[in-house]
Design an enzyme around this catalytic site. Structure first.
Site, PDB file in Angstrom:
ATOM      1  N   ASP A  97      -0.553   2.838  -7.804  1.00  0.00           N
ATOM      2  CA  ASP A  97       0.037   2.726  -6.482  1.00  0.00           C
ATOM      3  C   ASP A  97       0.392   1.228  -6.368  1.00  0.00           C
ATOM      4  OD1 ASP A  97      -2.695   2.016  -6.411  1.00  0.00           O
ATOM      5  OD2 ASP A  97      -2.542   1.920  -4.181  1.00  0.00           O
ATOM      6  N   GLU A  98       1.403   1.246  -5.397  1.00  0.00           N
ATOM      7  CA  GLU A  98       1.917  -0.215  -4.496  1.00  0.00           C
ATOM      8  C   GLU A  98       2.199  -1.164  -5.628  1.00  0.00           C
ATOM      9  OE1 GLU A  98      -0.034   0.070  -0.200  1.00  0.00           O
ATOM     10  OE2 GLU A  98      -1.308  -0.696  -1.663  1.00  0.00           O
TER      11      GLU A  98
END
Length: 852
Positions: free
Chosen positions: A534-535
């Site tokens: 993620d991210e």
């Protein structure tokens, strides 16, 4: 993603990490003969008082910012010097940097670590003098989670010594100008009247009508009689069920004599149920108790149901109702994620939550072990991962330890900033979980959220390089010539694992091999490792010579192609060990552009690879992302931030703990989650253009997971507060079939059925489930919500989200205690009415206040 300016280049960040030694300023500040410890004690944390206050938000057509201030008071008999010191603090979402009217300068050190230092014309702070330090936060401050935390003082002449400012407080946010939200659309403060109206959605049920079992079983047929327990049941079980037999014996008071009715435990076929976790439970006044499970796990769940059926501890005559139950879970995956990286928790805390998971039939423990701010698992052969990556504290030199974060402060022995699980600890956790039929899914975050590993392996590189070692770069994770410009939501620009380096994959292979070995040594199967995903910030890798060379070598056109290359390699490493790949939704997604905006679409490359994607994002146009991924062929776990994130605050009130970047999550928010149609109650505009689940997609939904990230969680009691009782609603949604209100097309009928079911659930919590935890002394400091109050003529009406809990009140403005009068109906007295709910041990909840 946060789009604010990047604070400085990597070189500037490195310089700021070293508190400069300015000898002239130091000589002026303190006597030359003082030791560093004495120097730092001078007008330091022990003698400074610091307060922080929200003053007001400021709104313009272009932006919103919040004016705040530190109030610094010198309680020492000597002045705080004009030069030669810095005051460090963490602030999750950042602050505006620069020179302030108070003649101090505010600077970003790295990530969420900032510091105040004197400007050249600062005159010092005399004894007894107070300084207002006005500065600004970008955006609107609603939650105190955005406040500074963990302040400490460092003198330039002793740059390695940091002293915490012990006398530090956040001032309350109560004034109208502090609470102003302008035209932002932010939710208003929740009043006792609002709470009262929300609580009217449920009815108080008599004890006889309160549901007996949580989560709701598939089929329950009540009998007419009761099985008296005048003596402890005699447990009969095969040796393969020794753990379950031991659990069974703990359910009954030790004070009972032996020789009670039979309690038979067996593994056998549960008719009509294919789930290995299915069970039957039969209680018969003449025949005793019989539990049959499709597996030992089913038997264990049958015992947890038996626990629910017992009278509350302390009841007089013990008996069980005659009943016949056939039960099986709706989803095979019913998870809870605990982040121990941002703030560490010891293994006893982990054991406690494994016990609670087992009690409420949750079976997957997602163990978030690595992050930017901490690597929490000992890995043989890579000691720096824990000697550096598991330690936070102040240091003037890079590569010694990680910087303070989330209020861990300057002390490297802080038990939540620093700490890790030894190999023996991890094996013990694995075996503890397995005995409770819980699968541990370890998470190794990458390629973003990897700063602890990146920093540790760079320190290893420099150490071995200086010693002339040949393999110094064997596990290096970052391209030292990378000039990419990016910033993570946590404000880092040096935290990303680089797929251009072969050493990155060598590192991953080594870590995976060691985790596999730990599970093998524990005798506990490992099916998957959660590999993050993620991210990854926009801009990462784009100016890395190593990454660009990798792209050229493999004919990759974009960083999105490089992402695919990276996870193709990662998946290959896991497959070599017989594992499948799990991770956040991004591992199943392709980053692309639509009308100038970043958009995630199902990635066609990995649909047949067996990836398991956990989907958190159901906001800002991605409300249907989980369904689109499932429809495309990915196995998914539902973990939507607006429903399942336990770190989200219950409501917008500033003093209510938690964060609010995703949403506010009340108990009924979780209860009302409809896994296969969570857009059912959305507006037509919200549903427009959104995909629903196809029949094929439904088969790809493995289950759901509650998530607790711990940016705001240091004290284990805060875990209790944020997770309980919301986790009970997660357990209900994960185990029980869709309730009738979730599938009823007629809105009026659905509302009536919902009121009936919701009343049953909250009465169950208030009258049976939570009181049982209290009376068993389980040590769960769950959130006791504030009561609702409503002025009705000459009386105050009182209610609570959990009907049947004990409510007490005062009329003189003091906080209610366990000795205060009981609320038995409307309160007719006048004055400053304050009401609180209490648990069975006399612990008070949040206080509601109304003046009349």
């Amino acid at each position: 993603m946060d789009n604010r300016k990047l604070y400085g280049a990597c070189a500037l960040t490195s310089l700021l990490l070293i508190a400069p030694l300015v000898q002239a300023a130091a000589d002026k500040a303190v006597p030359a003969q003082q030791s560093p410890a004495a120097l730092n004690d001078h007008a330091s944390g022990a003698r400074l008082q610091l307060r922080w206050e929200v003053q007001r938000p400021l709104f313009t057509a272009q932006s919103t910012r919040t004016q705040t201030r530190f109030i610094l008071t010198n309680k020492d008999s000597r002045p705080l010097p004009a030069q030669g010191w810095s005051l460090y603090f963490n602030c999750m979402d950042g602050v505006e940097t620069g020179t302030l009217p108070s003649k101090l300068v505010i600077e970003q050190v790295a990530g969420s670590l900032f510091r105040l230092r004197p400007a050249p014309d600062f005159a010092g702070l005399a004894p007894g003098q107070t300084l207002d330090i006005v500065y600004y936060h970008p955006g609107l401050i609603i939650k105190m989670a955005k406040a500074p935390i963990g302040p400490y003082l460092v003198y330039d002449a002793a740059p390695d010594v940091g002293t915490a400012i012990a006398d530090f407080q956040l001032l309350p946010v109560t004034r109208p100008e502090q609470l102003d939200k302008g035209n932002s659309g932010a939710a208003p403060v929740v009043t006792p009247q609002d709470t009262y109206r929300r609580n009217t959605r449920a009815d108080l049920l008599p004890a006889a009508e309160v549901p007996l079992v949580l989560p709701t079983p598939l089929h329950l047929q009540a009998g007419a009689g009761k099985l008296a327990l005048t003596a402890r049941p005699m447990v009969q079980a095969a040796s393969a069920l020794a753990a379950e037999a031991a659990l069974a014996r703990t359910l009954f008071p030790a004070s009972l004599a032996a020789g009670g009715p039979a309690l038979r435990l067996d593994v056998g076929k549960v008719d009509g149920q294919t789930s290995p976790e299915a069970y039957t439970l039969n209680i018969d006044a003449g025949k005793g108790i019989a539990i049959v499970g499709n597996s030992a796990a089913g038997v264990a769940y049958g015992l947890q149901t038996l626990r629910d059926l017992l009278p509350l501890p302390g009841a007089g005559a013990l008996s069980l109702p005659e009943v016949s139950i056939t039960d099986a879970p709706r989803f095979g995956y019913r998870g809870f994620q605990l982040d121990v990286s941002r703030n560490f928790q010891n293994k006893q805390v982990v054991f406690k939550w494994l016990d609670l998971m087992a009690r409420y039939k949750l079976n997957k423990f997602h163990f978030h072990l690595t992050e930017d701010e901490g690597w929490r698992l000992e890995i043989a052969g890579l000691p720096e991962l824990t000697s550096i990556g598991a330690v936070r504290g102040h240091s003037a030199k890079p590569g010694v330890r990680l910087q303070p974060a989330y209020g861990s402060g300057p002390d490297a022995s802080d038990p939540h900033g620093s700490g890790y699980y030894s190999r023996a600890d991890y094996i013990e956790i694995l075996r503890y979980a397995a005995a409770r039929h819980i699968e541990v899914i370890p998470e190794i975050e990458m390629p973003g959220h990897a700063r602890a590993a990146v920093q540790a392996m760079e320190a290893r590189y420099h150490r071995l390089k200086a010693a002339g070692g040949k393999d110094a770069d064997k596990y290096l994770l970052n391209d030292l010539n990378d000039r990419s410009v990016y910033k993570s939501p946590q404000l880092y620009n040096d935290h990303v694992l680089n797929p251009g380096l072969e050493s990155s994959f060598t590192f991953i292979e080594h870590v995976v091999t060691q985790v596999v070995a730990l599970h093998r040594e524990a005798g506990v199967p490992l099916h998957t490792i959660y590999m993050g995903g993620d991210e990854l910030p926009n801009g990462a890798w784009e100016k890395s010579p190593a990454a660009l060379a990798q792209m050229k070598k493999h004919n990759l056109e974009t960083s999105a192609d490089l992402w695919d290359y990276f996870y193709d390699r990662v998946d290959g490493i896991l497959h070599k060990h017989g594992l499948f790949t799990s991770g956040w939704e991004e591992i199943a997604s392709r980053k692309t552009m639509l009308r100038g905006q970043h958009k995630l679409i199902p990635n066609p490359r990995f649909t047949q690879r067996g990836f398991s994607a956990y989907v958190w994002n159901n906001t800002e146009g991605a409300e249907d992302l989980a369904y689109r991924l499932a429809n495309a062929g990915y196995d998914i776990v539902l973990a939507p931030v607006t429903k399942m994130y336990m770190d989200m605050s219950y409501n917008p009130n500033p003093d209510e703990p938690g964060v609010n970047w995703g949403d506010y999550v009340e108990l009924d928010t979780v209860y009302d989650f409809i896994p296969f149609d969570y857009l059912k109650n959305a507006s037509d505009a919200q549903r427009l253009g959104k995909d629903g689940l196809t029949d094929y997609g439904k088969r790809r939904v493995r289950g759901l997971e509650a998530t607790l990230f711990t940016e705001t969680v240091r004290d284990p009691a805060r875990i209790d507060y944020l997770v309980m009782p919301r986790l009970l609603a997660v357990a209900e949604r994960g185990w029980a079939p869709d309730p009738a209100w979730a599938t009823e097309p007629d809105a009026a009928k659905a509302a009536a059925v919902h009121r009936r079911d919701w009343s049953g659930f909250v009465n169950q919590l208030g009258q049976r489930v939570l009181p049982r935890l209290d009376l068993e002394q389980a040590g769960v400091a769950y959130r006791i919500a504030p009561p609702g109050l409503l002025l009705d003529g000459d009386r105050v009406l009182v209610n609570h989200v959990l009907p049947g809990v004990t409510l007490r009140y005062t009329t003189d403005g003091s906080a209610p205690t366990a000795a205060s009068p009981l609320v038995t109906g409307p309160i007719a007295a006048r004055g400053v009415i304050q009401v609180a709910a209490f648990d069975r041990n006399g612990r008070s909840g949040l206080v509601a206040r109304l003046e009349r």
